[in-house]
Motif scaffolding. Structure first.
Motif, PDB file in Angstrom:
ATOM      1  N   GLY A  18       0.894  -1.034   0.167  1.00 39.63           N
ATOM      2  CA  GLY A  18       0.011  -0.035   0.064  1.00 39.63           C
ATOM      3  C   GLY A  18       0.860   1.305   0.018  1.00 39.63           C
ATOM      4  N   ILE A  19       1.922   1.214   0.813  1.00 39.08           N
ATOM      5  CA  ILE A  19       2.820   2.515   0.537  1.00 39.08           C
ATOM      6  C   ILE A  19       3.668   2.484  -0.455  1.00 39.08           C
ATOM      7  N   VAL A  20       4.055   1.476  -1.128  1.00 37.12           N
ATOM      8  CA  VAL A  20       4.555   1.609  -2.464  1.00 37.12           C
ATOM      9  C   VAL A  20       3.317   2.143  -3.495  1.00 37.12           C
ATOM     10  N   ALA A  21       2.265   1.715  -3.311  1.00 36.01           N
ATOM     11  CA  ALA A  21       1.314   2.236  -4.480  1.00 36.01           C
ATOM     12  C   ALA A  21       0.953   3.643  -4.058  1.00 36.01           C
ATOM     13  N   VAL A  22       0.945   4.111  -3.038  1.00 36.86           N
ATOM     14  CA  VAL A  22       0.836   5.746  -2.550  1.00 36.86           C
ATOM     15  C   VAL A  22       1.911   6.337  -3.214  1.00 36.86           C
ATOM     16  N   THR A  23       3.361   5.826  -3.060  1.00 34.83           N
ATOM     17  CA  THR A  23       4.491   6.585  -3.456  1.00 34.83           C
ATOM     18  C   THR A  23       4.373   6.587  -4.956  1.00 34.83           C
ATOM     19  N   ALA A  24       4.085   5.454  -5.932  1.00 36.91           N
ATOM     20  CA  ALA A  24       3.999   5.484  -7.243  1.00 36.91           C
ATOM     21  C   ALA A  24       2.978   6.378  -7.646  1.00 36.91           C
ATOM     22  N   VAL A  25       1.951   6.313  -6.989  1.00 34.55           N
ATOM     23  CA  VAL A  25       0.750   7.261  -7.656  1.00 34.55           C
ATOM     24  C   VAL A  25       1.193   8.612  -7.396  1.00 34.55           C
ATOM     25  N   SER A  26       1.634   9.042  -6.135  1.00 34.07           N
ATOM     26  CA  SER A  26       1.933  10.268  -6.131  1.00 34.07           C
ATOM     27  C   SER A  26       3.198  10.781  -6.953  1.00 34.07           C
ATOM     28  N   GLY A  27       4.016   9.923  -7.057  1.00 39.70           N
ATOM     29  CA  GLY A  27       5.130  10.119  -7.950  1.00 39.70           C
ATOM     30  C   GLY A  27       4.740  10.702  -9.331  1.00 39.70           C
ATOM     31  N   GLN A  37      -2.545  20.672  -6.166  1.00 33.98           N
ATOM     32  CA  GLN A  37      -1.356  21.181  -5.384  1.00 33.98           C
ATOM     33  C   GLN A  37      -0.020  20.234  -5.425  1.00 33.98           C
ATOM     34  N   THR A  38       0.771  20.690  -6.465  1.00 26.64           N
ATOM     35  CA  THR A  38       1.926  19.817  -6.592  1.00 26.64           C
ATOM     36  C   THR A  38       2.768  19.574  -5.410  1.00 26.64           C
ATOM     37  N   GLY A  39       2.826  20.631  -4.518  1.00 23.18           N
ATOM     38  CA  GLY A  39       3.858  20.355  -3.261  1.00 23.18           C
ATOM     39  C   GLY A  39       3.124  19.323  -2.284  1.00 23.18           C
ATOM     40  N   PHE A  40       1.774  19.092  -2.429  1.00 20.60           N
ATOM     41  CA  PHE A  40       1.189  17.943  -1.599  1.00 20.60           C
ATOM     42  C   PHE A  40       1.419  16.865  -1.966  1.00 20.60           C
ATOM     43  N   THR A 250       9.602  22.705  -1.752  1.00 12.05           N
ATOM     44  CA  THR A 250       8.258  22.170  -2.218  1.00 12.05           C
ATOM     45  C   THR A 250       7.517  20.965  -1.470  1.00 12.05           C
ATOM     46  N   TYR A 251       8.363  20.394  -0.792  1.00 11.14           N
ATOM     47  CA  TYR A 251       8.053  19.148   0.158  1.00 11.14           C
ATOM     48  C   TYR A 251       7.060  19.958   1.332  1.00 11.14           C
ATOM     49  N   ARG A 252       7.712  21.144   1.794  1.00  9.65           N
ATOM     50  CA  ARG A 252       6.912  21.821   2.859  1.00  9.65           C
ATOM     51  C   ARG A 252       5.835  22.647   2.207  1.00  9.65           C
ATOM     52  N   PHE A 253       4.798  21.912   1.736  1.00  8.64           N
ATOM     53  CA  PHE A 253       3.802  22.692   0.930  1.00  8.64           C
ATOM     54  C   PHE A 253       3.122  23.647   1.615  1.00  8.64           C
ATOM     55  N   TRP A 254       3.000  23.439   3.016  1.00 10.13           N
ATOM     56  CA  TRP A 254       2.048  24.192   3.830  1.00 10.13           C
ATOM     57  C   TRP A 254       2.820  25.769   3.859  1.00 10.13           C
ATOM     58  N   GLN A 255       4.111  25.839   3.613  1.00 12.06           N
ATOM     59  CA  GLN A 255       4.737  27.068   3.815  1.00 12.06           C
ATOM     60  C   GLN A 255       4.161  28.069   2.420  1.00 12.06           C
ATOM     61  N   GLU A 256       3.428  27.540   1.690  1.00 13.21           N
ATOM     62  CA  GLU A 256       3.363  28.502   0.616  1.00 13.21           C
ATOM     63  C   GLU A 256       2.075  29.523   0.830  1.00 13.21           C
TER      64      GLU A 256
END
Length: 269
Positions: A18-27, A37-40, A250-256
């Motif tokens: 499941g973690i791999v799937a989330v990683t693949a889809v978000s990638g 929201q690209t940052g998210f 970009t990773y810290r999307f909340w900063q925007e």
């Protein structure tokens, strides 16, 4: 020497898949700019990939221990890559992820529990400890490959930033975990070669090794020198400081929402 284990003890956990799937889809979302929201999407991709690397780190310890004579790692579920099966799920998964979110640093987690008494030979014990950091090194090589192969044509900037930041996490984890401080893998590599008296003296402080590393990194001079060394190593692999900084930004999307991001790192979305 037998390394027999039930097939169910080696089956990859649905949690890990499941973690791999989330990683693949978000990638994919980062690559295609599919997410609003690209940052998210970068946050999910890097966090997911970081957890995958932590699972592989612990798996490397367990798999090496299995082939060295400790069959108990299979019974404990370590070969399933399920992060919930690790002895110290908090140290192995939760805290490292929190450190990434809070400080953008790949701090190593706790190791799986190996029954060392089942294993004979100092080289085997050292190899078991080294297997984890070597996994981070391999992960870093994969993440930086597009940079040192000069194969970035067509790779979206946001994905480049995410890979650069992920590479930095892997490099910091590999280096920090290789420091010969009690409680870290670096000490585990040299421990079998130390005298019994020294090992007995060091044993009580081993649980505080990770805290000591975190405390040392809070010293400004040490922090600056450490990250200067990390930046220099990444530059030798073709990854610029600008890319890693934009990856963290970009990773810290909340900063925007507070206009705290570097405008030069702006990506679509």
């Amino acid at each position: 020497m037998t390394t027999a284990a039930k097939r169910s003890d080696r089956r990859i956990s649905p949690v890990f898949l499941g973690i791999v799937a989330v990683t693949a889809v978000s990638g994919w979302a980062v690559w295609t700019d599919f997410a609003e929201q690209t940052g998210f999407a970068v946050f999910l991709f890097v966090t997911g990939a970081w957890i995958v690397s932590l699972c592989l780190h612990e798996y490397a310890h367990a798999r090496t221990a299995l082939h060295s004579g400790d069959l108990s790692v299979a019974d404990k579920g370590y070969l399933t890559l399920n992060p919930l099966k690790y002895t110290h799920a908090l140290l192995s998964i939760v805290l490292p992820v929190l450190f990434v979110i809070m400080g953008g640093i790949g701090l190593p987690g706790g190791a799986v529990y190996i029954e060392r008494g089942r294993i004979s030979g100092r080289w085997k014990h050292s190899l078991i400890s080294a297997a984890g950091p070597l996994t981070n090194v391999l992960f870093a090589v994969v993440c930086t490959a597009p940079f040192w192969l000069d194969a970035l044509d067509g790779v979206p900037p946001a994905f480049q930033y995410a890979l650069a930041f992920l590479a930095m996490l892997q490099v910091t984890a590999a280096i920090l975990n290789s420091v010969p401080i009690p409680g870290l893998d670096g000490y585990g590599v040299i421990e079998p070669w130390l005298s019994y008296r020294i090992r007995r003296q060091v044993e009580p402080i081993a649980p505080f090794g990770l805290i000591a590393v975190f405390g040392i990194l809070w010293i400004p001079e040490v922090n600056i020198a450490f990250f200067d060394a990390i930046d220099a190593l990444l530059r030798s692999l073709g990854v610029s400081e600008f890319s890693t900084r934009c990856g963290l930004d970009t990773y810290r999307f909340w900063q925007e929402f507070w206009d705290e991001q570097d405008p030069r790192c702006a990506v679509a979305g």
